[in-house]
Design an enzyme around this catalytic site. Structure first.
Site, PDB file in Angstrom:
ATOM      1  N   LEU A  96       1.148 -16.232  13.369  1.00  0.00           N
ATOM      2  CA  LEU A  96       1.986 -17.295  13.612  1.00  0.00           C
ATOM      3  C   LEU A  96       1.484 -18.740  13.745  1.00  0.00           C
ATOM      4  O   LEU A  96       0.353 -19.056  13.941  1.00  0.00           O
ATOM      5  CB  LEU A  96       2.747 -17.160  14.686  1.00  0.00           C
ATOM      6  CG  LEU A  96       3.715 -15.889  14.932  1.00  0.00           C
ATOM      7  CD1 LEU A  96       4.530 -15.970  16.206  1.00  0.00           C
ATOM      8  CD2 LEU A  96       4.601 -15.359  13.829  1.00  0.00           C
ATOM      9  N   ASP A 136       0.141 -13.952  19.094  1.00  0.00           N
ATOM     10  CA  ASP A 136       1.077 -14.045  18.338  1.00  0.00           C
ATOM     11  C   ASP A 136       0.737 -13.700  16.900  1.00  0.00           C
ATOM     12  O   ASP A 136       1.000 -14.141  15.745  1.00  0.00           O
ATOM     13  CB  ASP A 136       1.203 -15.687  18.053  1.00  0.00           C
ATOM     14  CG  ASP A 136      -0.181 -16.372  17.710  1.00  0.00           C
ATOM     15  OD1 ASP A 136      -1.373 -15.813  17.659  1.00  0.00           O
ATOM     16  OD2 ASP A 136      -0.128 -17.696  17.148  1.00  0.00           O
TER      17      ASP A 136
END
Length: 485
Positions: free
Chosen positions: A361, A403
């Site tokens: 991300l 992430d």
């Protein structure tokens, strides 16, 4: 001293001697007839042509035929086909005189149609001068009770060994639920002489078929077995094993279903995990009255250790799932993802490709630091949900940490397929995430793709996908494909 008797004197005494001999013979014959008729065991006189000329009351009572009916039969006709060979060796020896008498244990057909176990001894009445057989005498003793006791003991021993073998089999597959259920069916059939078996488990209040064997092997797994009017449901409701001798006359059985599956008799016993009934084990046969209460009790004994094994397998599965699941997103965690990739590489067929998509991300750290962990967690959960919606049913998605997410694609047909999937991932993941009571959160995503050529290892694929992802980040996001040699 020798005394000489004149012919005249001998002749005068001949009638008297013949009379005394006749009287003795008459008395002996009466005594023999009394003994013949009053004997507790069956006795038969068999002529040389195998006709049964005389039988006593005990034999008539033993086999249910009248003397007149016996006269129209031979013992060969009455003998069980499997027992005919028992006389093949010894009877010729009895006939030629090399054997005085012999005995066998065999089965004779009763007038009512069933078979009676007997101990039969046979001897020959011979001509005093030539020694040729004139007729045969057979004595027949009922040994059905002794045979039944012996067979019962043998069956009990066989069942005990079968249960011990089943327990050993449980030890081998006890943590594999599918293998355990399959083993349960096979062991149940062997224990009861059944021709088919099924495990039905309670799911959402209904019994669902989860394992089959024998004549029920083609019964579809996952089929809902219904709850009303079935012997299985009665077994669950009462918590007791049930026996159906004949599905054609048993009102507890759905006759149409039984006919479709060629079932005429069945046993059903509950499967328990602790005190809770979780399903049933059912054994079937295509013949009426095939099973006994002893079979039912044996099946109940077999079901007990299998129920305990099911509980262990459930607990193991739950702990395994927990150990391999990310608690925040519900996705597979890093360890589970590595297992899935290892399995995909080990089971690929020649020419089949496996691809790894590494998703990282963009901008998530800023969202997490500025808006707090509550919003950051909500975004991670949202990302996981969107990736689930994009990937195919057979693909695997894992949260590798923080992430970072990894998608494992099996059965990849073309490289373009992986490109399209990565593009969709970027599109879906980069859309804003609504946050209740706050402004939506916005993030980006970089995706690296590694496609195996059939020889790539787990480490090679992951490293290549990771490098591709960082390359995509350095170029401002998007995705970059890397081919693994």
């Amino acid at each position: 001293m020798w005394r000489t008797i004149s012919p005249q004197h001998a002749a005068s005494h001949a009638p008297e001697k013949n009379h005394r001999t006749a009287v003795k013979l008459s008395v002996a014959e009466q005594a023999w007839r009394l003994a013949f008729d009053a004997a507790p065991h069956g006795i038969a006189i068999v002529e040389l042509d195998h006709r049964i000329s005389h039988v006593n009351r005990s034999l008539c009572a033993l086999l249910g035929y009248t003397a007149e009916e016996f006269a129209a039969l031979t013992f060969v006709e009455l003998t069980h086909p499997d027992d005919l060979a028992r006389d093949a060796v010894n009877f010729p020896r009895l006939r030629d005189g090399s054997l005085e008498r012999y005995s066998v244990e065999k089965r004779y057909r009763h007038h009512a149609g069933h078979w009676v176990w007997v101990h039969r001894s046979m001897g020959a009445v011979r001509d005093p001068e030539s020694g040729a057989p004139l007729r045969y005498v057979a004595t027949i003793e009922d040994i059905s009770e002794r045979i039944a006791i012996a067979e019962s003991a043998t069956r009990a021993l066989v069942r005990q060994r079968a249960i011990i073998a089943a327990q050993a089999a449980i030890a081998e597959v006890q943590l594999d639920k599918c293998a355990l259920r399959d083993e349960m069916c096979l062991r149940a059939m062997a224990l009861t002489r059944g021709t088919g078996a099924v495990v039905e488990l309670i799911e959402d209040g209904e019994l669902v078929c989860r394992a089959t064997a024998g004549q029920l092997a083609l019964h579809h797994l996952g089929t809902h077995c219904g709850s009303d009017g079935t012997l299985s449901q009665r077994c669950v409701d009462r918590g007791l094993g049930l026996l159906s001798d004949d599905t054609e006359t048993d009102p507890r059985v759905r006759r149409a279903v039984a006919r479709t599956l060629s079932i005429r008799s069945m046993l059903v016993v509950p499967l328990r995990v602790g005190e809770r009934i979780v399903g049933v084990l059912k054994v079937v046969a295509p013949w009426a009255q095939h099973f006994t209460m002893d079979d039912l009790r044996a099946l109940e004994l077999l079901a007990a250790p299998f129920g305990a094994a099911l509980r262990n397998a459930d607990e193991h599965e739950a702990s395994t799932v927990q150990a391999l699941t990310d608690p925040l997103t519900g996705l597979t965690n890093r360890q589970g993802g590595l297992q899935a990739l290892r399995h995909a590489l080990a089971n690929r067929t020649p020419g089949e490709r496996v691809a790894v998509l590494f998703v990282d991300l963009d901008g998530f750290k800023r969202v997490n630091d500025v808006r707090g962990h509550r919003v950051g967690d909500a975004v991670l959960v949202g990302v996981a949900d969107r990736i689930r919606q994009v990937i195919r049913r057979d693909d695997t998605v894992a949260r590798f940490g923080g992430d970072e997410f990894v998608v494992i694609i099996e059965n990849l047909t073309t490289k373009e397929e992986a490109d399209l999937l990565a593009a969709r991932l970027v599109e879906w993941v980069c859309a804003p995430y609504p946050i209740p009571g706050e402004a939506p959160a916005a993030i980006g995503a970089s995706v690296g793709i590694a496609i195996g050529n059939g020889c790539a290892t787990l480490t090679e694929l992951l490293d290549a996908a990771d490098r591709a992802m960082y390359s995509a980040k350095q170029h401002g996001g998007g995705h970059l494909r890397v081919l693994v040699a």
